[in-house]
Write an enzyme that holds these catalytic residues in place. Structure first.
Site, short mmCIF file in Angstrom:
data_model
loop_
_atom_site.label_atom_id
_atom_site.label_comp_id
_atom_site.label_asym_id
_atom_site.label_seq_id
_atom_site.Cartn_x
_atom_site.Cartn_y
_atom_site.Cartn_z
N GLY A 141 0.79 -1.22 0.00
CA GLY A 141 0.00 0.00 0.00
C GLY A 141 0.82 1.27 0.00
O GLY A 141 1.99 1.30 -0.40
N CYS A 142 0.20 2.35 0.48
CA CYS A 142 0.78 3.68 0.36
C CYS A 142 2.06 3.86 1.18
O CYS A 142 2.85 4.75 0.90
CB CYS A 142 -0.24 4.73 0.79
SG CYS A 142 -1.70 4.81 -0.28
N ASN A 143 2.26 3.04 2.20
CA ASN A 143 3.48 3.17 3.01
C ASN A 143 4.69 2.48 2.38
O ASN A 143 5.81 2.64 2.82
CB ASN A 143 3.27 2.58 4.40
CG ASN A 143 2.79 1.14 4.38
OD1 ASN A 143 1.57 0.92 4.32
ND2 ASN A 143 3.68 0.16 4.40
N ALA A 144 4.46 1.70 1.31
CA ALA A 144 5.48 0.77 0.81
C ALA A 144 6.73 1.45 0.28
O ALA A 144 7.80 0.83 0.24
CB ALA A 144 4.87 -0.12 -0.27
N MET A 177 2.13 6.55 5.14
CA MET A 177 1.12 5.85 5.93
C MET A 177 0.34 4.92 5.01
O MET A 177 0.13 5.24 3.84
CB MET A 177 0.15 6.85 6.57
CG MET A 177 0.82 7.89 7.45
SD MET A 177 1.53 9.28 6.53
CE MET A 177 0.05 10.18 6.08
#
Length: 409
Positions: free
Chosen positions: A172-175, A396
């Site tokens: 996801g966006c934290n990756a 995040m």
């Protein structure tokens, strides 16, 4: 799932939220002394998007959305335009619904194309040739590929097939920061060698078009985009380590990064936080009715993230003996207006501190794992960074997870 939080009191909501999962101490790659070899640096950055951008109002008209509640979500998102690859329309102008197979094919096409352009832009920015790259880390969440994006890009770009590679999928966006951590580790283990990390998110390939508010919130937010960075760790000898293993010798070239420009910060350390009680707050579910995957965002996500931002950032900074007031540059994931506001309030940041974060959201929407690198690129182009400045990178995403990194120019 609904989290038991009070969104009206963002700054103090930490006392009401889930307990932090056990975490390891902050991982540190760089001593403060700048003359010690083995410290990784970001040498260049590049971004890419799909061909067409649309305003939020244009998208509402394109998809013939008349529900006032949905229209309000789109028009009050702090997003002006996004780059998307929208579905075709039939003779009546009605959107043709794409199958899951067609969405996966779209993801493959867009991810390869955007990632390739981002990598080329990144290497040009760093003054590095494609043949110099010895490690490729690829990040994506918007589709599944086997073989992975790294293998497809090595073939597409004509890179050396001996190039080491890894794929980070589904985080996801934290990756982007998870992958940066792994990429930094490789550069430290191979001083003087070039590594590239690329985040390629074809969010157009992850949309479900229905009349529910759940999917409308997602569809109002995300856009297509890719971002890449090139890294290398200092080496005292540009000729490279004499005892390099035979399977690696000759791949790529050593680079002298002993006197980098001001735009090449050292990556000092990382710190993470997994909020286990909110592990289902952001997730992909299989929608039997639609016959495809559907992304879910809990309405309380901004407040959960904001409430835990202080602890992970303070842990990151305490390892270097720093305070938040010592940080000159904040590059936060453009997760959405409420997420940005929650993080800003809880960390005591100004709107100026997050100007690039909000600017990227305004011009691109949420481009998932690569969002923070769009902000990083804008900061460098602004020309305000000075030698010695510290910066915090923050992402995040699902887990719910907060990832941070400390850099110094």
């Amino acid at each position: 799932m609904t989290l038991a939080l009070n969104p009206s009191n963002v700054a103090s909501v930490g006392a009401l939220t889930a307990t932090l999962a056990p975490t390891s101490p902050t991982s540190t790659f760089a001593p403060e002394r700048k003359d010690i070899p083995g410290v990784p640096r970001i040498l260049g950055v590049g971004t890419a998007v799909t061909e067409h951008s649309y305003s939020q109002r244009e998208l509402l008209d394109l998809f013939r959305i008349s529900d006032p509640k949905v229209r309000s979500v789109f028009l009050n998102s702090a997003i002006e335009r996004r780059f998307l690859s929208v579905p075709a329309r039939d003779a009546t102008g009605t959107t043709i619904i794409e199958t899951q197979g067609e969405l996966l094919a779209k993801h493959k096409r867009l991810a390869i194309e955007m990632a390739a352009r981002a990598i080329h832009a990144c290497l040009k920015d760093a003054g590095i040739e494609l043949a110099d790259v010895g490690y490729l880390c690829c990040v994506t969440t918007t589709g599944l590929l086997t073989p992975g994006l790294s293998a497809l890009l090595i073939r597409e770009l004509g890179m050396d097939p001996r190039c080491s590679r890894v794929d980070v999928v589904g985080m996801g966006c934290n990756a982007g920061l998870n992958a940066l951590n792994a990429t930094v580790g490789w550069t430290v283990a191979h001083p003087g060698r070039i590594a590239v990390m690329v985040c390629a998110e074809a969010c157009s390939a992850a949309y479900v078009l229905d009349a529910t508010m759940r999917t409308s919130v997602v569809n109002s937010l995300f856009g297509d985009g890719a971002a890449a960075v090139a890294l290398a760790a200092d080496t005292p000898d540009a000729a490279g380590p004499p005892d390099a293993p035979s399977g690696y010798a000759g791949l790529g070239t050593d680079v002298d990064v002993g006197s980098p420009p001001a735009g090449s910060p050292r990556v000092l350390s990382f710190a993470s936080c997994l909020i286990t009680d909110a592990i289902d707050a952001m997730r992909y579910d299989w929608d039997d009715e639609q016959g495809k995957f559907s992304f879910y965002l809990d309405p309380d996500v901004p407040y959960v993230v904001g409430a835990h931002a202080e602890s992970v950032v303070d842990r990151l900074l305490s390892g270097a003996g720093l305070r938040r007031s010592d940080i000159a540059h904040w590059l936060v994931h453009s997760g959405g207006k409420k997420v940005i506001d929650a993080v800003r309030v809880n960390l005591g940041l100004t709107r100026h501190d997050v100007r690039h974060t909000t600017g990227v959201l305004r011009d691109y929407g949420n481009v998932s794992s690569g969002s923070f690198l769009f902000s990083y690129e804008r900061l460098l182009r602004e020309g305000v960074v000075r030698a010695g400045d510290h910066g915090v990178l923050m992402t995040m995403g699902p887990g719910s997870t907060i990832e941070t990194a400390l850099v110094q120019w």
